[in-house]
Write a protein that holds these residues in place. Structure first.
Motif, PDB file in Angstrom:
ATOM      1  N   ILE A   1       0.844  -1.201   0.000  1.00 11.70           N
ATOM      2  CA  ILE A   1       0.000   0.000   0.000  1.00 11.70           C
ATOM      3  C   ILE A   1       0.881   1.254   0.000  1.00 11.70           C
ATOM      4  O   ILE A   1       0.663   2.182  -0.783  1.00 11.70           O
ATOM      5  N   TYR A   2       1.904   1.243   0.857  1.00 11.19           N
ATOM      6  CA  TYR A   2       2.765   2.424   0.979  1.00 11.19           C
ATOM      7  C   TYR A   2       3.415   2.789  -0.357  1.00 11.19           C
ATOM      8  O   TYR A   2       3.319   3.911  -0.828  1.00 11.19           O
ATOM      9  N   PHE A   3       4.035   1.792  -0.986  1.00  9.96           N
ATOM     10  CA  PHE A   3       4.781   2.098  -2.213  1.00  9.96           C
ATOM     11  C   PHE A   3       3.840   2.412  -3.370  1.00  9.96           C
ATOM     12  O   PHE A   3       4.157   3.190  -4.255  1.00  9.96           O
ATOM     13  N   SER A   4       2.655   1.804  -3.314  1.00 10.23           N
ATOM     14  CA  SER A   4       1.680   2.079  -4.356  1.00 10.23           C
ATOM     15  C   SER A   4       1.160   3.520  -4.252  1.00 10.23           C
ATOM     16  O   SER A   4       1.067   4.243  -5.240  1.00 10.23           O
ATOM     17  N   LYS A   5       0.840   3.938  -3.008  1.00  5.73           N
ATOM     18  CA  LYS A   5       0.328   5.303  -2.778  1.00  5.73           C
ATOM     19  C   LYS A   5       1.405   6.350  -3.050  1.00  5.73           C
ATOM     20  O   LYS A   5       1.128   7.424  -3.558  1.00  5.73           O
ATOM     21  N   GLU A   6       2.640   6.014  -2.660  1.00  4.57           N
ATOM     22  CA  GLU A   6       3.722   6.984  -2.810  1.00  4.57           C
ATOM     23  C   GLU A   6       4.161   7.114  -4.263  1.00  4.57           C
ATOM     24  O   GLU A   6       4.865   8.038  -4.620  1.00  4.57           O
TER      25      GLU A   6
END
Lengths: 166, 71
Positions: B50-55
């Motif tokens: 989720i983190y890398f996708s959102k960032e």
């Protein structure tokens, strides 16, 4: 400069691990974890003439837990051909080992090495460590760690050793 | 001055002598679940995704996406 070289040499020498596994399996005499009389002792020498898988394990080690049922079935498969598994427990407290063995029952003997002397003699690299010893008492194969896909390799080595000196 | 330098060098290297090999049978406490880098590997993987996708950034764990967390 000389001091630096001396210090580096001392440091490096302390990092050098022991030599490779010795050719002949060091003999031992250890107490069994679960013995009715509490003074049951196991000698490696008394198993000479058989192919032995010497398994070092501890109750807290995940792969060791996985290896138990697999080793037990391998042991029962080749027992009649002169094969035996001997397990050596390396827990700090023998109670952890006995508790573990209540849940994970096996048919082969389990010894306890309280001072870890035998483990040191065998120069363990990891947990679990298995030493395949031939009928003459020579270490022929060392297996560190345990995954299900290692079973065929271990079995192949056992079969090879059982065949070589009938 | 040279002596001071040498002393400092010895002082800096001295702690390295404390490095020792932890034997396999001494790793009971290190093997405990709370000693793991990620206590829950699945949760860490999802959070990372989720983190890398959102960032919109790229990492070793995932590739960047449009923010939907679906790739």
């Amino acid at each position: 400069m000389k001091i630096t070289i001396f210090l580096l040499a001392t440091l490096l020498s302390s990092m050098v691990f022991g030599s490779d596994v010795p050719g002949s399996a060091p003999d031992f005499s250890l107490r069994l974890v679960q013995s009715p009389s509490q003074n049951g002792v196991i000698n490696l020498q008394s198993y000479r003439g058989k192919v032995i898988y010497l398994d070092f394990w501890a109750s807290w080690c995940g792969p060791c837990k996985k290896s138990f049922p697999a080793l037990n079935s391998i042991r029962n498969k080749y027992k009649s051909s002169g094969f035996e598994v001997i397990a050596v427990n390396l827990d700090e407290d023998i109670k952890s080992a006995s508790d573990f063995l209540i849940k994970h029952k096996v048919d082969y003997p389990i010894a306890y090495d309280p001072s870890k002397t035998i483990a040191r003699h065998y120069q363990l690299k990891g947990m679990p460590s298995g030493y395949l010893i031939d009928r003459q008492g020579m270490i022929q194969y060392v297996h560190t760690g345990f995954k299900d896909r290692d079973i065929p390799t271990i079995e192949n080595h056992i079969q090879r050793l059982l065949r070589s000196h009938p | 001055m040279k002596i001071l330098q040498r002393l400092m060098m010895v002082g800096c290297l001295w702690p390295l002598f404390a490095c020792s090999v932890v034997e396999p049978w001494e790793r009971e406490k290190l093997a405990r679940p709370e000693m793991a880098f990620d206590p829950d590997p699945l949760e860490a993987k999802m959070a990372g995704h989720i983190y890398f996708s959102k960032e919109g950034s790229s990492s070793g764990a995932s590739v960047s996406g449009g923010g939907c967390g679906c790739n």
